[in-house]
Design a protein around this motif. Structure first.
Motif, PDB file in Angstrom:
ATOM      1  N   ARG A 118      47.835  40.254  35.584  1.00 46.88           N
ATOM      2  CA  ARG A 118      47.669  40.901  36.896  1.00 46.88           C
ATOM      3  C   ARG A 118      46.258  41.460  37.052  1.00 46.88           C
ATOM      4  NH1 ARG A 118      52.897  42.617  35.542  1.00 46.88           N
ATOM      5  NH2 ARG A 118      52.178  44.679  34.865  1.00 46.88           N
ATOM      6  N   GLU A 119      45.706  41.977  35.956  1.00 47.67           N
ATOM      7  CA  GLU A 119      44.338  42.505  36.004  1.00 47.67           C
ATOM      8  C   GLU A 119      43.323  41.387  36.236  1.00 47.67           C
ATOM      9  OE1 GLU A 119      44.304  44.551  32.298  1.00 47.67           O
ATOM     10  OE2 GLU A 119      45.300  46.337  33.095  1.00 47.67           O
ATOM     11  N   LEU A 120      43.578  40.202  35.665  1.00 47.20           N
ATOM     12  CA  LEU A 120      42.704  39.061  35.923  1.00 47.20           C
ATOM     13  C   LEU A 120      42.729  38.685  37.403  1.00 47.20           C
ATOM     14  CD1 LEU A 120      43.377  36.721  32.850  1.00 47.20           C
ATOM     15  CD2 LEU A 120      41.252  37.894  33.404  1.00 47.20           C
ATOM     16  N   HIS A 121      43.918  38.711  38.002  1.00 48.44           N
ATOM     17  CA  HIS A 121      44.046  38.444  39.439  1.00 48.44           C
ATOM     18  C   HIS A 121      43.215  39.449  40.239  1.00 48.44           C
ATOM     19  CE1 HIS A 121      46.969  35.257  39.295  1.00 48.44           C
ATOM     20  NE2 HIS A 121      47.899  36.005  38.734  1.00 48.44           N
ATOM     21  N   LYS A 122      43.290  40.700  39.834  1.00 45.61           N
ATOM     22  CA  LYS A 122      42.583  41.765  40.548  1.00 45.61           C
ATOM     23  C   LYS A 122      41.071  41.546  40.489  1.00 45.61           C
ATOM     24  CE  LYS A 122      44.182  45.907  39.948  1.00 45.61           C
ATOM     25  NZ  LYS A 122      44.460  47.251  39.351  1.00 45.61           N
ATOM     26  N   VAL A 123      40.571  41.164  39.311  1.00 42.72           N
ATOM     27  CA  VAL A 123      39.139  40.909  39.164  1.00 42.72           C
ATOM     28  C   VAL A 123      38.731  39.714  40.026  1.00 42.72           C
ATOM     29  CG1 VAL A 123      37.286  40.297  37.559  1.00 42.72           C
ATOM     30  CG2 VAL A 123      39.075  41.890  36.844  1.00 42.72           C
ATOM     31  N   ARG A 124      39.539  38.652  39.982  1.00 47.11           N
ATOM     32  CA  ARG A 124      39.237  37.465  40.796  1.00 47.11           C
ATOM     33  C   ARG A 124      39.169  37.825  42.275  1.00 47.11           C
ATOM     34  NH1 ARG A 124      42.749  33.246  42.590  1.00 47.11           N
ATOM     35  NH2 ARG A 124      44.117  35.006  43.073  1.00 47.11           N
ATOM     36  N   ASN A 125      40.159  38.581  42.751  1.00 48.37           N
ATOM     37  CA  ASN A 125      40.188  38.950  44.168  1.00 48.37           C
ATOM     38  C   ASN A 125      38.989  39.808  44.549  1.00 48.37           C
ATOM     39  OD1 ASN A 125      42.564  37.540  44.474  1.00 48.37           O
ATOM     40  ND2 ASN A 125      43.876  39.357  44.230  1.00 48.37           N
ATOM     41  N   TYR A 126      38.601  40.700  43.651  1.00 52.43           N
ATOM     42  CA  TYR A 126      37.446  41.561  43.915  1.00 52.43           C
ATOM     43  C   TYR A 126      36.174  40.731  44.057  1.00 52.43           C
ATOM     44  CZ  TYR A 126      33.552  44.706  43.001  1.00 52.43           C
ATOM     45  OH  TYR A 126      32.354  45.375  43.082  1.00 52.43           O
ATOM     46  N   ILE A 127      35.980  39.795  43.122  1.00 48.85           N
ATOM     47  CA  ILE A 127      34.764  38.983  43.141  1.00 48.85           C
ATOM     48  C   ILE A 127      34.748  38.051  44.354  1.00 48.85           C
ATOM     49  CG2 ILE A 127      33.473  37.184  41.922  1.00 48.85           C
ATOM     50  CD1 ILE A 127      34.314  38.476  39.294  1.00 48.85           C
ATOM     51  N   LYS A 128      35.898  37.458  44.686  1.00 46.01           N
ATOM     52  CA  LYS A 128      35.954  36.537  45.819  1.00 46.01           C
ATOM     53  C   LYS A 128      35.605  37.227  47.122  1.00 46.01           C
ATOM     54  CE  LYS A 128      38.715  33.161  46.441  1.00 46.01           C
ATOM     55  NZ  LYS A 128      39.901  32.315  46.696  1.00 46.01           N
ATOM     56  N   ALA A 129      35.900  38.518  47.212  1.00 47.64           N
ATOM     57  CA  ALA A 129      35.643  39.262  48.448  1.00 47.64           C
ATOM     58  C   ALA A 129      34.165  39.639  48.605  1.00 47.64           C
ATOM     59  CB  ALA A 129      36.505  40.521  48.491  1.00 47.64           C
ATOM     60  N   LYS A 130      33.383  39.481  47.525  1.00 49.97           N
ATOM     61  CA  LYS A 130      31.963  39.834  47.586  1.00 49.97           C
ATOM     62  C   LYS A 130      31.163  38.761  48.332  1.00 49.97           C
ATOM     63  CE  LYS A 130      29.790  41.846  44.319  1.00 49.97           C
ATOM     64  NZ  LYS A 130      29.084  42.147  43.045  1.00 49.97           N
ATOM     65  N   LYS A 131      30.208  39.199  49.134  1.00 46.97           N
ATOM     66  CA  LYS A 131      29.354  38.257  49.850  1.00 46.97           C
ATOM     67  C   LYS A 131      28.247  37.728  48.960  1.00 46.97           C
ATOM     68  CE  LYS A 131      30.239  40.263  54.409  1.00 46.97           C
ATOM     69  NZ  LYS A 131      29.654  40.939  55.602  1.00 46.97           N
ATOM     70  N   LYS A 132      27.714  38.593  48.092  1.00 38.69           N
ATOM     71  CA  LYS A 132      26.693  38.167  47.140  1.00 38.69           C
ATOM     72  C   LYS A 132      27.228  38.342  45.720  1.00 38.69           C
ATOM     73  CE  LYS A 132      22.405  38.988  47.672  1.00 38.69           C
ATOM     74  NZ  LYS A 132      21.076  39.671  47.770  1.00 38.69           N
ATOM     75  N   ARG A 133      27.008  37.318  44.904  1.00 35.13           N
ATOM     76  CA  ARG A 133      27.534  37.359  43.538  1.00 35.13           C
ATOM     77  C   ARG A 133      26.412  37.123  42.536  1.00 35.13           C
ATOM     78  NH1 ARG A 133      31.961  33.095  45.533  1.00 35.13           N
ATOM     79  NH2 ARG A 133      33.235  34.535  46.789  1.00 35.13           N
ATOM     80  N   ASN A 134      26.519  37.837  41.403  1.00 33.83           N
ATOM     81  CA  ASN A 134      25.542  37.609  40.346  1.00 33.83           C
ATOM     82  C   ASN A 134      26.017  36.445  39.469  1.00 33.83           C
ATOM     83  OD1 ASN A 134      27.355  38.655  38.323  1.00 33.83           O
ATOM     84  ND2 ASN A 134      26.787  40.723  38.969  1.00 33.83           N
ATOM     85  N   ALA A 135      25.220  36.118  38.465  1.00 39.22           N
ATOM     86  CA  ALA A 135      25.512  34.954  37.620  1.00 39.22           C
ATOM     87  C   ALA A 135      26.844  35.092  36.902  1.00 39.22           C
ATOM     88  CB  ALA A 135      24.378  34.755  36.615  1.00 39.22           C
TER      89      ALA A 135
END
Length: 329
Positions: free
Chosen positions: A146-163
């Motif tokens: 569930r925590e992996l899902h949460k991290v994925r959702n957080y990153i997907k919602a970002k407009k700019k992403r780091n490496a």
């Protein structure tokens, strides 16, 4: 200035000639020539007394084990002015287990197996918080996924992403599939395991908690001892070693055989080991560290760790295939 450490040390019946701060502890040299370690203690006075009884049990069994030093007031721990608990124990001189030394790590698993045998007759009642139920791992894996899902959702919602974030999303599906399959396999094998597979575990068995002394190898730092599946101790150590040795199949099988020669591993335990190694725990750890740190800037350590996980995956996958074949044997 009279510091807090000196105030705490005054509670003990020794004259201290030197105190050196080390990794999470104070190393104390006494006037009588003995050496002690002062550490923070997470738990109540009753837990400290339980730990004391356990360490005395080990000593009575002929095991070289650290012993708790009581305060002048006869307490197993003392409390600082801010409510922080401390306990003092004896200090064994020696070197840590060298993870680059094959004989050291083989000795470490043999020592662990003997520890599991030696503690079989410790029958003091442990509080609920120190007893792991058979479904503990299943619940833990569910929480991690569930925590992996949460991290994925957080990153997907970002407009700019780091490496790191871009790399995480690219690898997410692959490792999530591993997590789901491991959880399904765990449900299949977790049905009413025999009590013979459960007993006293160290709770944090690693190279840092095994010293090679003049008297032989000595296990230290028992603060996390608990009742759990014996294989949990072995798997914890085994994973760390395999990661450091790029999932070397020959070494992995030698470690299994070394433990098995001292304490026989049952079919359920081998299945557990296979499942525990197949869950992408390192991937989850990196994701969890990223999520709980400052996510506004790229953490190079997280990025490096993720790259290393991916670089080792081919060897890890090959080892897991061989291990599963061995288990099904």
């Amino acid at each position: 200035m009279y510091n807090r450490t000196e105030i705490i040390l005054e509670a003990y019946p020794y004259e201290f000639t030197d105190v050196v701060k080390g990794r999470g502890a104070y190393f104390c040299h006494c006037q009588d020539g003995s050496k002690k370690i002062l550490k923070e203690f997470s738990g109540s006075a009753s837990k400290a007394e339980l730990l004391d009884r356990f360490l005395k049990y080990l000593k009575e069994r002929g095991c070289a084990a650290e012993q708790i030093v009581y305060t002048k007031e006869g307490q197993a721990m003392c409390t600082d002015v801010d409510g922080t608990h401390y306990y003092m124990r004896t200090w064994a001189d020696g070197r840590e287990c060298d993870t680059r030394n094959r004989e050291d790590i083989l000795c470490a698993v043999r020592k662990l197996a003997q520890f599991h045998i030696d503690t079989a007759d410790f029958h003091d009642e442990l509080p609920q918080m120190m007893r792991r139920t058979p479904d503990f791992l299943e619940q833990e894996y569910g929480r991690h996924t569930r925590e992996l899902h949460k991290v994925r959702n957080y990153i997907k919602a970002k407009k700019k992403r780091n490496a790191f974030e871009t790399n995480f999303l690219n690898e997410y599906g692959y490792y999530l599939d591993q997590a789901d399959k491991a959880s399904e396999r765990l449900k299949e094998i977790s049905q009413e395991p025999s009590e013979q597979y459960f007993g006293i575990c160290h709770g944090d068995y690693s190279q840092h908690n095994l010293l090679f002394t003049a008297q032989g190898p000595v296990i230290i730092n028992y603060e996390r001892f608990c009742r759990d599946a014996y294989i949990s101790d072995f798997a914890h150590f085994f994973r760390k070693i395999m990661e450091k040795h790029n999932w070397n199949t020959g070494l992995g099988m030698d470690l299994i055989h070394a433990y098995d020669k001292v304490r026989r591993l049952g079919p359920w335990e081998l299945q557990q080991l296979s499942v525990r190694m197949s869950y992408p725990e390192k991937f989850w750890k990196v994701a969890n560290h990223y999520f709980n740190s400052k996510k506004s800037w790229a953490n190079s350590r997280d990025g490096e760790k993720l790259e290393k996980i991916c670089a080792q995956e081919r060897e890890r996958a090959e080892f897991l295939k061989i291990l599963r074949y061995f288990v099904q044997g």
